[in-house]
Scaffold this motif. Structure first.
Motif, short mmCIF file in Angstrom:
data_model
loop_
_atom_site.label_atom_id
_atom_site.label_comp_id
_atom_site.label_asym_id
_atom_site.label_seq_id
_atom_site.Cartn_x
_atom_site.Cartn_y
_atom_site.Cartn_z
N GLY A 40 0.82 -1.20 0.00
CA GLY A 40 0.00 0.00 0.00
C GLY A 40 0.86 1.25 0.00
N PRO A 41 0.25 2.42 0.21
CA PRO A 41 0.97 3.69 0.08
C PRO A 41 2.27 3.78 0.89
N ALA A 42 2.28 3.28 2.13
CA ALA A 42 3.49 3.36 2.95
C ALA A 42 4.60 2.49 2.36
N ALA A 43 4.26 1.23 2.07
CA ALA A 43 5.25 0.30 1.52
C ALA A 43 5.66 0.69 0.11
N TYR A 44 4.71 1.15 -0.68
CA TYR A 44 5.01 1.54 -2.06
C TYR A 44 5.98 2.72 -2.09
N LYS A 45 5.80 3.64 -1.15
CA LYS A 45 6.73 4.76 -1.03
C LYS A 45 8.14 4.25 -0.74
N MET A 46 8.24 3.34 0.23
CA MET A 46 9.55 2.78 0.57
C MET A 46 10.13 1.97 -0.57
N SER A 47 9.26 1.22 -1.25
CA SER A 47 9.69 0.39 -2.38
C SER A 47 10.34 1.24 -3.46
N ASN A 48 9.70 2.36 -3.80
CA ASN A 48 10.24 3.24 -4.83
C ASN A 48 11.55 3.89 -4.41
N LEU A 49 11.65 4.23 -3.12
CA LEU A 49 12.89 4.83 -2.62
C LEU A 49 14.02 3.80 -2.58
N LEU A 50 13.70 2.59 -2.15
CA LEU A 50 14.71 1.53 -2.09
C LEU A 50 15.17 1.09 -3.47
N ALA A 51 14.30 1.30 -4.47
CA ALA A 51 14.66 0.95 -5.85
C ALA A 51 15.85 1.77 -6.35
N LYS A 52 16.10 2.91 -5.71
CA LYS A 52 17.21 3.78 -6.13
C LYS A 52 18.51 3.43 -5.40
N THR A 53 18.45 2.40 -4.56
CA THR A 53 19.63 1.95 -3.83
C THR A 53 20.08 0.58 -4.35
N LYS A 54 21.12 0.04 -3.73
CA LYS A 54 21.59 -1.30 -4.10
C LYS A 54 21.04 -2.36 -3.15
N HIS A 55 20.06 -1.97 -2.31
CA HIS A 55 19.50 -2.91 -1.34
C HIS A 55 18.76 -4.04 -2.04
N LYS A 56 18.88 -5.22 -1.46
CA LYS A 56 18.14 -6.38 -1.94
C LYS A 56 16.82 -6.44 -1.17
N VAL A 57 15.71 -6.34 -1.88
CA VAL A 57 14.40 -6.15 -1.25
C VAL A 57 13.41 -7.20 -1.73
N LEU A 58 12.60 -7.69 -0.79
CA LEU A 58 11.48 -8.58 -1.11
C LEU A 58 10.18 -7.89 -0.72
N VAL A 59 9.21 -7.85 -1.63
CA VAL A 59 7.89 -7.30 -1.35
C VAL A 59 6.89 -8.44 -1.38
N ILE A 60 6.14 -8.58 -0.28
CA ILE A 60 5.14 -9.65 -0.16
C ILE A 60 3.75 -9.03 -0.15
N GLU A 61 2.87 -9.50 -1.01
CA GLU A 61 1.50 -8.96 -1.08
C GLU A 61 0.51 -10.08 -1.33
N GLY A 62 -0.46 -10.23 -0.43
CA GLY A 62 -1.47 -11.26 -0.58
C GLY A 62 -2.79 -10.74 -1.10
N PHE A 63 -2.91 -9.40 -1.18
CA PHE A 63 -4.17 -8.79 -1.62
C PHE A 63 -3.92 -8.09 -2.96
N GLU A 64 -4.45 -6.89 -3.15
CA GLU A 64 -4.25 -6.13 -4.37
C GLU A 64 -2.99 -5.29 -4.25
N TYR A 65 -2.11 -5.37 -5.22
CA TYR A 65 -0.92 -4.52 -5.19
C TYR A 65 -1.35 -3.06 -5.23
N GLY A 66 -0.75 -2.27 -4.35
CA GLY A 66 -1.13 -0.87 -4.21
C GLY A 66 -1.98 -0.62 -2.99
N GLY A 67 -2.61 -1.69 -2.45
CA GLY A 67 -3.40 -1.55 -1.23
C GLY A 67 -4.77 -0.93 -1.45
#
Length: 443
Positions: free
Chosen positions: A14-41
């Motif tokens: 959702g909005p909180a995680a999506y914000k972090m996801s986009n910010l982390l995408a600009k780094t070299k961090h290895k990230v896993l996003v888990i979503e069981g419902f609708e992407y975007g929240g």
């Protein structure tokens, strides 16, 4: 079993995680996003985004009705089928598009995460660990636990209805209930709102609440106050709602009795994470009671309103904190909120009802109906309320056709503690709008 490790695991998108996801995408961090419902929240799929999209059609329809006999001879009519077709065409692709955006930068798992212990999450039979696990699962609609609860629908259902029922009953008079009641009533449904107490939106002043209810009643919306819903049953002509006062015949029942933290599937009992009925408890750095596990967004137990901008603010803060850009405690800005009803109600800062007997504060109420701008819309309700502490503006609220936009004019003054003299020297707003009058309203 192999244990895959990441720098960050985001549970939710959702909005909180999506914000972090986009910010982390600009780094070299290895990230896993888990979503069981609708992407975007909820917000982009079943909440604020489709709601404001639909309001784009509702507002001119209701304003045209308001202007009947005051310059308009034929008011507009809302066509539910074409409106929903337009809405579904726009929003149905969003979850898949959001998923694709996240997948370009991060690993993803489609499924519900559950904790095995304080360090490990499991999803789809796979186990993962990370330096930082971030819970961002948001909230989910309540469902009343009453006989006939299988007949209850949530905002998720209503916002995808292709056919509009003739009679709709809304249980609950919070933001969601009142906004959706406004929508379906504008489309021609006969609407009844069941309110368990004697008031609607308690975040606003009693006068604003009452004015909103009266405006909605004038459009044919019925209210049943101090009413408890006891059961729902099938009736020969639809559904029958039994309350502590009476029986209500209807065709569709919207449960808008609030939301609760979306934590049931997380198996928090396998961890030391502390939580209450309002959500997961966090410290001033958004860390839970378990080191390395954080929570952001509506799933948090906090006093600030559970709003999309607040969730995104927390996502930005936690990214900054985890990447060493700040070590300060989170400090929330002045947060404004609005109900997109008709008329709207909006507020920010100190609530005038809460400082009535405090001599340090002064409340100024300004009817806006005398302005040519509001009079031209036959807007007789719009009223602005300002709260001052000494010479400084500390609170503002309004009921009116454009209350949300109007209150935004006062946010910088409250949050930045701008004086009237400073404002008048630095700002000359467009005339004639409410913003043009802000300077003369300040001491």
């Amino acid at each position: 079993m192999d244990m895959k490790k990441y720098d960050e695991i985001l549970i939710g998108s959702g909005p909180a995680a999506y914000k972090m996801s986009n910010l982390l995408a600009k780094t070299k961090h290895k990230v896993l996003v888990i979503e069981g419902f609708e992407y975007g929240g909820t917000c982009p799929n079943y909440g604020c985004e489709p709601k404001i999209f639909l309001e784009g059609a509702v507002r001119p329809v209701l304003q045209s009705q308001q202007l009947l006999g005051h310059g308009i001879s034929q008011p507009a009519k809302l066509e539910w089928k074409s409106l929903m077709k337009t809405k579904l065409n726009r929003f149905d692709p969003w979850p898949a598009e959001t998923r694709d955006i996240i997948k370009k930068s991060h690993d993803i798992e489609d499924g519900y995460a559950s904790f095995i212990d304080n360090k490990t999450v499991s999803v789809n039979g796979h186990q993962y660990q990370a330096d930082h696990i971030i819970i961002a699962t948001g909230q989910t609609p309540n469902i009343l636990d009453i006989p006939g609860k299988e007949y209850l629908h949530t905002n998720y259902d209503l916002l995808s209805l292709k056919e509009l029922p003739k009679r709709i009953t809304v249980i609950g008079a919070g933001f969601v209930g009142l906004e959706l009641a406004t929508l379906v009533a504008a489309a021609g449904a006969e609407v009844t709102i069941i309110v368990h107490s004697d008031r609607v939106l308690r975040e606003f002043t009693k006068a604003e609440d009452q004015a909103l209810v009266e405006a909605m009643k004038e459009r044919g919306i019925k209210f049943s106050f101090n009413t408890e819903t006891q059961k729902i049953s099938q009736h020969e002509k639809g559904l029958l709602i039994t309350t502590n006062h009476n029986e209500i015949e209807t065709d569709y029942v919207l449960d808008a009795t609030g939301r609760h933290p979306n934590i049931e599937k997380l198996a928090l009992e396998n961890t030391s994470i502390k939580y209450d009925r309002h959500g997961i408890k966090v410290d001033d750095h958004l860390m839970t009671s378990v080191k390395g596990i954080y929570a952001i967004g509506d799933v948090i137990s906090r006093k600030q309103p559970k709003l999309t901008p607040v969730a995104e603010f927390e996502g930005q803060y936690l990214f900054n904190y985890l990447t060493g850009k700040t070590n300060q405690e989170i400090a929330y800005p002045t947060i404004a909120q609005a109900a997109f009803t008709f008329p709207e109600v909006a507020r920010a800062g100190v609530n005038p009802n809460k400082i009535k007997s405090n001599p340090q504060y002064k409340v100024k109420t300004i009817p806006l109906k005398y302005s040519s701008l509001y009079a031209g819309q036959n807007d007789k309700i719009s009223t602005l309320t300002l709260v001052f502490k000494g010479q400084q503006l500390v609170g503002a609220s309004e009921i009116g056709d454009y209350a949300a936009d109007d209150i935004n004019n006062f946010l910088p003054i409250i949050s930045l503690a701008i004086t009237g003299a400073e404002y008048r020297q630095k700002v000359m707003a467009i005339y004639p709008t409410l913003a043009d009058k802000v300077g003369e309203l300040l001491p």
